[in-house]
Write an enzyme that holds these catalytic residues in place. Sequence first.
Site, PDB file in Angstrom:
ATOM      1  N   GLU A  51       0.968  -1.359  -0.065  1.00 32.40           N
ATOM      2  CA  GLU A  51      -0.088  -0.427  -0.433  1.00 32.40           C
ATOM      3  C   GLU A  51       0.977   1.276  -0.069  1.00 32.40           C
ATOM      4  OE1 GLU A  51      -3.466   0.110   3.088  1.00 32.40           O
ATOM      5  OE2 GLU A  51      -3.923   1.432   2.500  1.00 32.40           O
ATOM      6  N   GLU A 199     -12.572  -2.578   1.697  1.00 32.93           N
ATOM      7  CA  GLU A 199     -13.352  -2.299   3.386  1.00 32.93           C
ATOM      8  C   GLU A 199     -14.502  -1.000   3.641  1.00 32.93           C
ATOM      9  OE1 GLU A 199      -9.758  -1.575   6.552  1.00 32.93           O
ATOM     10  OE2 GLU A 199      -9.585  -3.504   6.071  1.00 32.93           O
ATOM     11  N   GLU A 330      -6.332  -9.368   3.750  1.00 32.80           N
ATOM     12  CA  GLU A 330      -5.114  -8.561   4.578  1.00 32.80           C
ATOM     13  C   GLU A 330      -5.282  -9.147   5.940  1.00 32.80           C
ATOM     14  OE1 GLU A 330      -6.181  -4.358   5.395  1.00 32.80           O
ATOM     15  OE2 GLU A 330      -6.506  -4.291   3.396  1.00 32.80           O
ATOM     16  N   GLN A 379       2.408  -6.244   5.376  1.00 30.07           N
ATOM     17  CA  GLN A 379       2.412  -5.796   4.377  1.00 30.07           C
ATOM     18  C   GLN A 379       3.691  -5.921   4.107  1.00 30.07           C
ATOM     19  OE1 GLN A 379       1.760  -1.903   3.456  1.00 30.07           O
ATOM     20  NE2 GLN A 379      -0.747  -1.844   3.935  1.00 30.07           N
TER      21      GLN A 379
HETATM   22  O1  AHR Z   1      -3.063  -2.599   6.343  1.00 26.92           O
HETATM   23  C1  AHR Z   1      -3.486  -1.538   6.741  1.00 26.92           C
HETATM   24  C2  AHR Z   1      -5.007  -1.040   7.271  1.00 26.92           C
HETATM   25  O2  AHR Z   1      -5.693  -2.503   7.198  1.00 26.92           O
HETATM   26  C3  AHR Z   1      -5.698  -0.703   4.648  1.00 26.92           C
HETATM   27  O3  AHR Z   1      -5.357   0.023   4.339  1.00 26.92           O
HETATM   28  C4  AHR Z   1      -7.294  -0.894   5.315  1.00 26.92           C
HETATM   29  O4  AHR Z   1      -7.600  -2.080   4.299  1.00 26.92           O
HETATM   30  C5  AHR Z   1      -7.024  -2.358   6.827  1.00 26.92           C
HETATM   31  O5  AHR Z   1      -7.872  -1.498   8.050  1.00 26.92           O
END
Ligand code: AHR
Length: 525
Positions: A51, A199, A330, A379
């Site tokens: 991200e 989300e 995620e 991530q």
């Molecule tokens: O990974 C960090 C954040 O966590 C992401 O941007 C979001 O989708 C989730 O709430």
Amino acid sequence: MRRYDLRALAHAAIAVLWVSSAWAGAPIDLIVAAAHPGPTIDRNVFGQFAEHLGAGIYGGVWVGKGSSIPNVRGIRRDVVVALRALKVPNVRWPGGCFADEYHWRDGVGPQAKRKSTINANWGAAIEPNSFGTDEFMDFIAQIGSEAYVSVNVGSGTAQEAADWLAYMTAPTSTSAGEERAANGHPEPYRVKFLGIGNESWGCGGAMTPDYYLSQLKIYSRYVRNYNPAQTGDRAMRRIAVGADGGVTDYPEAIMRAWHDKVWSWDIEGLSLHSYTTAGWPPKHPSTHFDEREYALMLKDTLAMEGLISKHSTIMDKYDPEKKILLAVDEWGVWLAPMAGTNPGFLVQQNSLRDALLASLNFNMFVRHSDRVRMANIAQMTNVLQAMIMTDRERMVLTPTYHAFRMYVPFQDATYLPVKVDAGTYTEGMTSLPRVDSIAARDHQGRIWLAITNLDARESVRISVALGSAEAHSARGEVLSAQHVDEVNSFEVPQAVWPQPFAATASGGALTLDVPAKSLVVVQLE
Ligand code: AHR
């Protein structure tokens, strides 16, 4: 020799100590049901998530063409080399919450003309847009991966997303393809997965399930992939926003609608987001924690099993043929931000505990291979449970990186059920299974076995049998360290590093001594 070189040597010596000093006690039986294979383990469950957040992209992947850090067209070479070894099947980009505020046009065309914007979700950092669509596609080509692009549903339009897909996939006989060619890439890009929002029940617009569903139908119809190579089995798969942890309103509404849908819309996947936090907001430390903390977080992560079962039950109700994949796109441990860092950058350390935690999640995904056919850890670099941490020209591979590397043989292998009397490991008020394990047969017919010994104090002796056949030897690697909170730092980058592991049968029995708090991955002969 510099001081940290000496420290690295000392750690290497200690690593050999924890491997060889095991006392394992009476063996427990582990049977690999080699004659009863299950589904294929989709390689996409070992996906990554990158991200625009903190140094996730800028610094961690992109340094710019003029940087003194070695790079290929602005993408750091060391990170690419490291990621290639993971055989990363797909990379989810550009977010996360960022995706629902991302406007792709800001990130294409000549660098000097790109807009600077504010990354309002993440620390109000300036977003230079120097890493855009073409740079992302270049990056995944360099690491040998596939694109999982999340389009903006929250603050964008279906038209904007459709134009983006046309830019990426349309032939050069169209204006969109011509523009891409002018930016250096005449060939259409492959977009293997399309995320329709992120989300949407939260940062993606706080939409009710019904409102999101109406958007989903429109995006799924009009955001088309024109790449002629992506037809039939290779067609792009559209992933709808699904559950927030255990909340079932989205999965229920979407699966019900999909079951009764008209011809003009469709999806191929439904997402699930679930982080290991042991409470919210994340406050547990990523360094200097004790065994109680270790056990607590491992216990928390095991809740993934129940979540997958819960959502699979809903999906089974409407899709008994399991056409729709569950994408845990995620997941990972989310800990307190490191002292001195911008809390909006989600910087945390990564310990041996986190590598074991990753292995437990892999195992849960694999045991649900019939439904879980995609997952993305949060991530990839410098953010949350990262594979890689960078500091200007320095790079360190985290313990979680090693867990991913050790599991590469499981990608696209055939799941083989494992029966093991796991026993119990108790620390304070927390009780856990002592051992967790999965097995698989790869395309060459080789059998792979992964064993996680969660017990922080005692090694475990495991007697391995292959059901009908016998196993004569095991060869592979073990990942452990002196302490559960051991990390790889820039100064001591190899404190948690895989060591060779081998065992040979004697008297007809193959026994493996699996050290305390370790992950062992072996090929059985
Ligand atoms: O990974 C960090 C954040 O966590 C992401 O941007 C979001 O989708 C989730 O709430």
